[in-house]
Design a protein around this motif. Structure first.
Motif, PDB file in Angstrom:
ATOM      1  N   ALA A  60       0.832  -1.201   0.000  1.00 11.05           N
ATOM      2  CA  ALA A  60       0.000   0.000   0.000  1.00 11.05           C
ATOM      3  C   ALA A  60       0.869   1.254   0.000  1.00 11.05           C
ATOM      4  CB  ALA A  60      -0.931   0.009   1.215  1.00 11.05           C
ATOM      5  N   VAL A  61       0.328   2.300  -0.577  1.00 10.56           N
ATOM      6  CA  VAL A  61       1.009   3.588  -0.606  1.00 10.56           C
ATOM      7  C   VAL A  61      -0.048   4.684  -0.557  1.00 10.56           C
ATOM      8  CG1 VAL A  61       1.083   3.649  -3.139  1.00 10.56           C
ATOM      9  CG2 VAL A  61       2.694   5.033  -1.809  1.00 10.56           C
ATOM     10  N   ALA A  62       0.257   5.758   0.136  1.00  9.35           N
ATOM     11  CA  ALA A  62      -0.671   6.885   0.194  1.00  9.35           C
ATOM     12  C   ALA A  62      -0.920   7.395  -1.219  1.00  9.35           C
ATOM     13  CB  ALA A  62      -0.098   7.992   1.057  1.00  9.35           C
ATOM     14  N   SER A  63      -2.177   7.528  -1.563  1.00 12.52           N
ATOM     15  CA  SER A  63      -2.557   7.871  -2.925  1.00 12.52           C
ATOM     16  C   SER A  63      -2.182   9.311  -3.272  1.00 12.52           C
ATOM     17  CB  SER A  63      -4.064   7.687  -3.096  1.00 12.52           C
ATOM     18  OG  SER A  63      -4.484   8.124  -4.368  1.00 12.52           O
ATOM     19  N   ILE A  64      -1.667   9.485  -4.471  1.00 10.32           N
ATOM     20  CA  ILE A  64      -1.437  10.817  -5.036  1.00 10.32           C
ATOM     21  C   ILE A  64      -2.452  10.967  -6.156  1.00 10.32           C
ATOM     22  CG2 ILE A  64       0.189  12.361  -6.169  1.00 10.32           C
ATOM     23  CD1 ILE A  64       2.443  10.688  -4.939  1.00 10.32           C
TER      24      ILE A  64
ATOM     25  N   ILE B  94       5.361   0.192  -9.494  1.00 14.30           N
ATOM     26  CA  ILE B  94       6.739  -0.168  -9.167  1.00 14.30           C
ATOM     27  C   ILE B  94       6.826  -0.413  -7.669  1.00 14.30           C
ATOM     28  CG2 ILE B  94       9.141   0.583  -9.190  1.00 14.30           C
ATOM     29  CD1 ILE B  94       8.404   2.383 -11.567  1.00 14.30           C
ATOM     30  N   GLY B  95       7.469  -1.495  -7.297  1.00 12.62           N
ATOM     31  CA  GLY B  95       7.518  -1.869  -5.891  1.00 12.62           C
ATOM     32  C   GLY B  95       8.111  -0.804  -4.987  1.00 12.62           C
ATOM     33  N   SER B  96       9.119  -0.110  -5.471  1.00 16.90           N
ATOM     34  CA  SER B  96       9.783   0.898  -4.639  1.00 16.90           C
ATOM     35  C   SER B  96       8.886   2.094  -4.347  1.00 16.90           C
ATOM     36  CB  SER B  96      11.074   1.363  -5.309  1.00 16.90           C
ATOM     37  OG  SER B  96      10.800   1.926  -6.578  1.00 16.90           O
ATOM     38  N   GLN B  97       7.791   2.222  -5.061  1.00 21.73           N
ATOM     39  CA  GLN B  97       6.846   3.300  -4.806  1.00 21.73           C
ATOM     40  C   GLN B  97       5.966   3.018  -3.593  1.00 21.73           C
ATOM     41  OE1 GLN B  97       5.339   3.134  -9.038  1.00 21.73           O
ATOM     42  NE2 GLN B  97       5.476   5.370  -8.875  1.00 21.73           N
ATOM     43  N   TYR B  98       5.946   1.775  -3.147  1.00 16.68           N
ATOM     44  CA  TYR B  98       5.057   1.386  -2.054  1.00 16.68           C
ATOM     45  C   TYR B  98       5.761   1.449  -0.706  1.00 16.68           C
ATOM     46  CZ  TYR B  98       1.455  -0.032  -5.309  1.00 16.68           C
ATOM     47  OH  TYR B  98       0.471  -0.018  -6.271  1.00 16.68           O
ATOM     48  N   ASP B  99       5.021   1.911   0.287  1.00 16.19           N
ATOM     49  CA  ASP B  99       5.598   2.109   1.615  1.00 16.19           C
ATOM     50  C   ASP B  99       5.299   0.966   2.582  1.00 16.19           C
ATOM     51  OD1 ASP B  99       4.641   5.542   1.265  1.00 16.19           O
ATOM     52  OD2 ASP B  99       6.634   4.678   0.993  1.00 16.19           O
ATOM     53  N   TYR B 100       4.185   0.315   2.382  1.00 15.42           N
ATOM     54  CA  TYR B 100       3.745  -0.709   3.338  1.00 15.42           C
ATOM     55  C   TYR B 100       3.609  -2.045   2.619  1.00 15.42           C
ATOM     56  CZ  TYR B 100       2.366   3.671   5.562  1.00 15.42           C
ATOM     57  OH  TYR B 100       2.358   4.934   6.069  1.00 15.42           O
ATOM     58  N   TRP B 101       4.099  -3.094   3.263  1.00 14.07           N
ATOM     59  CA  TRP B 101       4.078  -4.424   2.673  1.00 14.07           C
ATOM     60  C   TRP B 101       3.565  -5.449   3.676  1.00 14.07           C
ATOM     61  CZ3 TRP B 101       5.551  -5.672  -2.347  1.00 14.07           C
ATOM     62  CH2 TRP B 101       6.091  -4.624  -3.094  1.00 14.07           C
TER      63      TRP B 101
END
Length: 126
Positions: A97-101, A109-116
């Motif tokens: 998951a990643v905070a939506s922009i 891309i995996g590196s864009q995600y903060d939570y796994w």
């Protein structure tokens, strides 16, 4: 946001599985969520992603037409319905998951995600 993936297992080629990603945390509904996988001896790859509202989705070419992603923000769940499974779909599947922009497309891309979350193993036999 904390994530927990489940639903993996052993299935024959042509079969189906539904993966679930359970989330905790208040900000889940403001997050885009993605599924990634890592097969044996392979690098992690993008599978699918869904926007915070569920209104936008994206899929890797290799799974288009076979996999479907959905989410239930009230239940803080994201699902990956996998059909017509192939042996090459064998992998450990992770949700992220990643905070939506809102002005940007869904992250792929995996590196864009903060939570796994931890992975869930999917094995497709031929």
């Amino acid at each position: 946001v904390q994530l927990q993936a489940s639903g993996g297992g052993l299935v024959q080629a042509g079969g189906s599985l539904r993966l679930s990603c359970a989330a905790s945390g208040r900000s889940f509904s403001r997050c885009d969520v993605g599924w990634f996988r890592q097969g044996p001896g392979k690098e992690r790859e993008f599978v699918s992603a869904i926007s915070r509202s569920g209104g936008s989705t994206d899929y890797a070419d290799s799974v288009k037409g076979r996999f479907s992603i959905s989410r239930d923000n009230a239940e803080k769940m994201v699902y990956l319905q996998m059909s017509s499974l192939k042996p090459e779909d064998t992998a450990v599947y992770y949700c992220a998951a990643v905070a939506s922009i809102l002005t940007s497309p869904i992250a792929t891309i995996g590196s864009q995600y903060d939570y796994w979350g931890q992975g869930t193993q999917v094995t497709v036999s031929s």
